[in-house]
Design a protein around this motif. Structure first.
Motif, PDB file in Angstrom:
ATOM      1  N   CYS A  91       0.806  -1.229   0.000  1.00 52.31           N
ATOM      2  CA  CYS A  91       0.000   0.000   0.000  1.00 52.31           C
ATOM      3  C   CYS A  91       0.835   1.272   0.000  1.00 52.31           C
ATOM      4  N   GLY A  92       2.038   1.213   0.563  1.00 49.14           N
ATOM      5  CA  GLY A  92       2.847   2.427   0.606  1.00 49.14           C
ATOM      6  C   GLY A  92       2.336   3.457   1.596  1.00 49.14           C
ATOM      7  N   CYS A  94       0.869   2.319   4.971  1.00 51.79           N
ATOM      8  CA  CYS A  94       0.624   1.790   6.317  1.00 51.79           C
ATOM      9  C   CYS A  94       1.873   1.961   7.197  1.00 51.79           C
ATOM     10  N   CYS A  97       4.874   0.011   5.832  1.00 51.16           N
ATOM     11  CA  CYS A  97       5.456   0.613   4.635  1.00 51.16           C
ATOM     12  C   CYS A  97       6.190   1.909   4.962  1.00 51.16           C
ATOM     13  N   CYS A 106       4.043  -5.530   4.779  1.00 49.07           N
ATOM     14  CA  CYS A 106       2.782  -4.790   4.582  1.00 49.07           C
ATOM     15  C   CYS A 106       1.608  -5.774   4.588  1.00 49.07           C
TER      16      CYS A 106
HETATM   17 ZN   LIG Z   1       1.560  -1.098   3.501  1.00 47.91          ZN
END
Ligand SMILES: [Zn+2]
Ligand SMILES: [Zn+2]
Length: 362
Positions: A91-92, A94, A97, A106
């Protein structure tokens, strides 16, 4: 693969169309690995059966959903022969991440052929077509590197690369690799490329140990012949001035290998656990002897990132003649015989096997 333990089923689907930013591959071949056997035994958690197995694959681009480029910005055209980083959905945004910066943890991460449900598309390589969803990075195979070279390494290639990176192998180190499957063999190769003049491999069966020796391992120990752990530890110490190895990489999958490997490690050495991909149970270590007094560094190594795949392929392109990855492929199977491939992998009759969906078809 509809459920753990159930026979594999062949299913017919409509040919997929690419989404914007995605692509469709015609599968050239996909690997069969120990993970697929674990999937079939139901030993991985969070698997959304039914799935299409095959997490590491090579295909030819047959259609794209708009212009695509590799990580250097070079266009990827229809007809290109590519592999891809098999992870999507990271997701970039959370905690894992952004704060921990460990994308392999992730919770939204999905992997082709493992945690991708068949209901969401052709998201596995044991299929005539593979759907590349938007955001998945394609990696064109460099000039001179064949699909067989790359798949002879398979997922063991970036995984073994990652383990050696984690270990921080220094020039001149002696490295012990526990396990002689694809991850262990690749770890033994990358340990040498990282500067270890002496790599010792402890594993089985004999054909895999021969594969290790013919790829530069200084010596190998057959655990089928030397069954007492204390004798195996002595074997390592005899080859390391009595001290133990600078680095030990566990790539065996057997929990009992961990205390044994810590005995093979020198004081102040580094121990990397990469082989315990499924929960094989507990093992007992002695915190005083194995960790504290030993001043040991113990590291886990989970999955791999795009960086490992990209850099491992660059190393393979340079060293393919020296390490002959393609010769690790023992057998190929058409889709109809994928169940047989699983059985052969389970009884270690093959080092690396491929499913080749177009085999035997016009
Ligand atoms: Zn993530
Ligand atoms: Zn694999």
């Amino acid at each position: 693969m509809t459920a753990p333990g159930a026979p594999l089923e062949l299913a017919r689907r409509d040919a997929p169309r690419p989404r914007a930013g995605g692509a469709i591959l015609e599968t050239i071949a996909s690997e069969v690995c120990g993970t697929d056997v674990h999937l079939h035994h139901g030993r991985l958690s969070g698997v959304p059966y039914p799935i299409i197995p095959g997490h590491v694959s090579v295909g030819r681009v047959v259609e794209t959903g708009g212009p695509l480029a590799d990580v250097e910005g070079r266009p990827i055209e229809v007809g290109a022969v590519v592999t891809f980083y098999d992870v999507y959905g990271v997701c970039g945004s959370c905690w894992h991440c952004l704060v921990a910066r460990s994308a392999t943890r992730c919770p939204h991460r999905r992997v082709y052929g493992i945690t991708a449900p068949a209901s969401e598309g052709l998201l596995g390589g044991w299929s005539e077509r593979i759907e590349i969803v938007p955001g998945v990075r394609l990696v064109p195979l460099p000039d001179g590197l064949s699909p067989e070279d790359f798949l002879g390494g398979g997922c063991g290639l970036p995984t073994g690369f990652h383990a050696i990176e984690r270990a921080g192998v220094a020039m001149g180190d002696t490295v012990v690799v526990q396990g002689s499957g694809p991850v262990g063999l690749n770890a033994a190769i990358f340990a040498q490329l990282a500067g270890a003049p002496t790599v010792l491999v402890v594993g089985a069966p004999r054909a895999r140990l021969e594969a290790a020796r013919s790829r530069g391992a200084a010596d190998t120990l057959d655990i089928g012949e030397v069954r007492a752990p204390a004798e195996r530890v002595r074997w390592v110490r005899e080859r390391t001035g009595g001290r133990g190895a600078d680095v030990v990489v566990e790539a065996s999958g057997n929990p009992a290998a961990v205390p044994e490997g810590l005995e093979m490690l020198r004081d102040g050495g580094r121990y990397v656990v990469v082989g315990q991909y499924t929960d094989g149970g507990d093992a007992t270590i002695n915190p005083h002897r194995h960790v504290n007094r030993k001043h040991a560094t113990i590291l886990g190594c989970w999955g791999y990132e795009f960086s490992h795949l990209h850099r491992a392929i660059a190393m393979m392109a340079k060293h393919r003649n020296r390490f002959r990855w393609s010769e690790l492929i023992t057998r190929e199977y058409p889709l109809e015989k994928a169940g047989e491939a699983l059985r052969d992998m389970e009884r270690l009759a093959v080092v690396k096997a491929l499913v080749r969906p177009a085999a035997g078809r016009a």
